[in-house]
Design a protein around this motif. Structure first.
Motif, PDB file in Angstrom:
ATOM      1  N   VAL A  91      19.390 -44.421 -21.881  1.00  0.00           N
ATOM      2  CA  VAL A  91      20.103 -43.325 -22.017  1.00  0.00           C
ATOM      3  C   VAL A  91      20.285 -42.279 -20.734  1.00  0.00           C
ATOM      4  O   VAL A  91      20.843 -41.098 -20.912  1.00  0.00           O
ATOM      5  N   VAL A  92      19.692 -42.841 -19.760  1.00  0.00           N
ATOM      6  CA  VAL A  92      19.716 -42.132 -18.458  1.00  0.00           C
ATOM      7  C   VAL A  92      19.795 -42.720 -17.132  1.00  0.00           C
ATOM      8  O   VAL A  92      19.513 -43.948 -17.220  1.00  0.00           O
ATOM      9  N   LEU A  93      20.229 -42.062 -16.136  1.00  0.00           N
ATOM     10  CA  LEU A  93      20.588 -42.657 -15.175  1.00  0.00           C
ATOM     11  C   LEU A  93      19.832 -41.683 -13.685  1.00  0.00           C
ATOM     12  O   LEU A  93      19.866 -40.567 -13.786  1.00  0.00           O
ATOM     13  N   CYS A  94      19.070 -42.335 -12.892  1.00  0.00           N
ATOM     14  CA  CYS A  94      18.433 -41.633 -11.816  1.00  0.00           C
ATOM     15  C   CYS A  94      18.757 -42.217 -10.668  1.00  0.00           C
ATOM     16  O   CYS A  94      18.683 -43.106 -10.621  1.00  0.00           O
ATOM     17  N   LEU A  95      19.051 -41.315  -9.452  1.00  0.00           N
ATOM     18  CA  LEU A  95      19.231 -41.777  -8.123  1.00  0.00           C
ATOM     19  C   LEU A  95      18.358 -40.857  -7.418  1.00  0.00           C
ATOM     20  O   LEU A  95      18.285 -39.752  -7.553  1.00  0.00           O
ATOM     21  N   LEU A  96      17.761 -41.547  -6.408  1.00  0.00           N
ATOM     22  CA  LEU A  96      16.445 -41.294  -5.624  1.00  0.00           C
ATOM     23  C   LEU A  96      17.035 -41.258  -4.111  1.00  0.00           C
ATOM     24  O   LEU A  96      17.173 -42.322  -3.508  1.00  0.00           O
ATOM     25  N   PRO A  97      17.217 -40.123  -3.230  1.00  0.00           N
ATOM     26  CA  PRO A  97      17.492 -40.154  -2.131  1.00  0.00           C
ATOM     27  C   PRO A  97      16.089 -40.748  -1.507  1.00  0.00           C
ATOM     28  O   PRO A  97      14.936 -40.787  -2.054  1.00  0.00           O
ATOM     29  N   ALA A  98      16.323 -41.253  -0.047  1.00  0.00           N
ATOM     30  CA  ALA A  98      15.140 -42.029   0.325  1.00  0.00           C
ATOM     31  C   ALA A  98      14.211 -40.985   1.387  1.00  0.00           C
ATOM     32  O   ALA A  98      14.674 -40.996   2.585  1.00  0.00           O
ATOM     33  N   PRO A  99      13.145 -40.529   1.248  1.00  0.00           N
ATOM     34  CA  PRO A  99      12.585 -40.235   0.127  1.00  0.00           C
ATOM     35  C   PRO A  99      13.158 -38.642  -0.449  1.00  0.00           C
ATOM     36  O   PRO A  99      13.693 -38.171   0.322  1.00  0.00           O
ATOM     37  N   GLY A 100      12.713 -38.400  -1.749  1.00  0.00           N
ATOM     38  CA  GLY A 100      13.050 -37.276  -1.882  1.00  0.00           C
ATOM     39  C   GLY A 100      12.993 -36.781  -3.544  1.00  0.00           C
ATOM     40  O   GLY A 100      12.232 -37.313  -4.340  1.00  0.00           O
ATOM     41  N   GLU A 101      13.773 -35.885  -3.895  1.00  0.00           N
ATOM     42  CA  GLU A 101      13.870 -35.342  -5.433  1.00  0.00           C
ATOM     43  C   GLU A 101      14.980 -36.185  -6.009  1.00  0.00           C
ATOM     44  O   GLU A 101      16.138 -36.669  -5.541  1.00  0.00           O
ATOM     45  N   PRO A 102      14.761 -36.475  -7.189  1.00  0.00           N
ATOM     46  CA  PRO A 102      15.783 -37.480  -7.808  1.00  0.00           C
ATOM     47  C   PRO A 102      16.783 -36.570  -8.337  1.00  0.00           C
ATOM     48  O   PRO A 102      16.750 -35.365  -8.618  1.00  0.00           O
ATOM     49  N   VAL A 103      18.141 -37.301  -8.496  1.00  0.00           N
ATOM     50  CA  VAL A 103      19.257 -36.647  -9.325  1.00  0.00           C
ATOM     51  C   VAL A 103      19.392 -37.450 -10.601  1.00  0.00           C
ATOM     52  O   VAL A 103      19.377 -38.733 -10.441  1.00  0.00           O
TER      53      VAL A 103
END
Length: 156
Positions: free
Chosen positions: A41-53
């Motif tokens: 039920v969730v989707l996360c995107l992670l910049p490389a590296p960093g805080e997820p959205v």
């Protein structure tokens, strides 16, 4: 809710309302090598590296938000989403988890839900982490595997 992701020009874009498929997606975060993790039920995107959205479900902020938002956290190099929780690893291998915790899947020794990433209660450093339905497993630097959370089917 349908979510349309488009990766182009070294940027990641998202459209949270796909009623008009011709509408341009809104820019969320720019990165040349993002990591995407989709749970139930969730989707996360992670910049490389960093805080997820993260967006979808109600685990990420525990408020049923379907709008993308940054999750205040240490800088993660990898993330994994489960059914209603997510976990990330820092560059030094410290594991953090957040979200629902009814089976102890956050690994903090409680069954208390956490809105923000909380360190897993261990002194071990990990190279890989996988969030599942009600459990989480991680691979340590010495290649030994550790799991915590729900284990009714022998998974933890």
């Amino acid at each position: 809710m349908l979510v349309r992701l488009c990766a182009y020009a070294a940027a990641v874009h998202v459209c949270t309302s796909c009623r008009n498929p011709d509408a341009p997606p809104a820019r969320v975060v720019s990165s040349s090598t993002p990591t995407l993790s989709a749970g139930t039920v969730v989707l996360c995107l992670l910049p490389a590296p960093g805080e997820p959205v993260c967006w979808g479900g109600d685990f990420a902020r525990l408020d049923s938000s379907s709008l993308p938002h940054f999750v205040a956290s240490p800088s993660f190099v990898t993330i994994s989403t489960g059914t209603e929780h997510a976990c990330g690893l820092t560059a030094t291998g410290i594991a953090y988890c957040w979200g629902k915790n009814q089976y102890g899947q956050l690994g903090d020794g409680t069954t208390t839900a956490r809105a923000l990433p909380t360190p897993v209660s261990t002194s071990r450093a990990f190279v890989q982490i996988a969030a599942g339905g009600g459990n989480t497993c991680a691979l340590a630097f010495d290649q030994s595997a550790f799991c915590w959370g729900h284990g009714s089917n022998g998974e933890a």
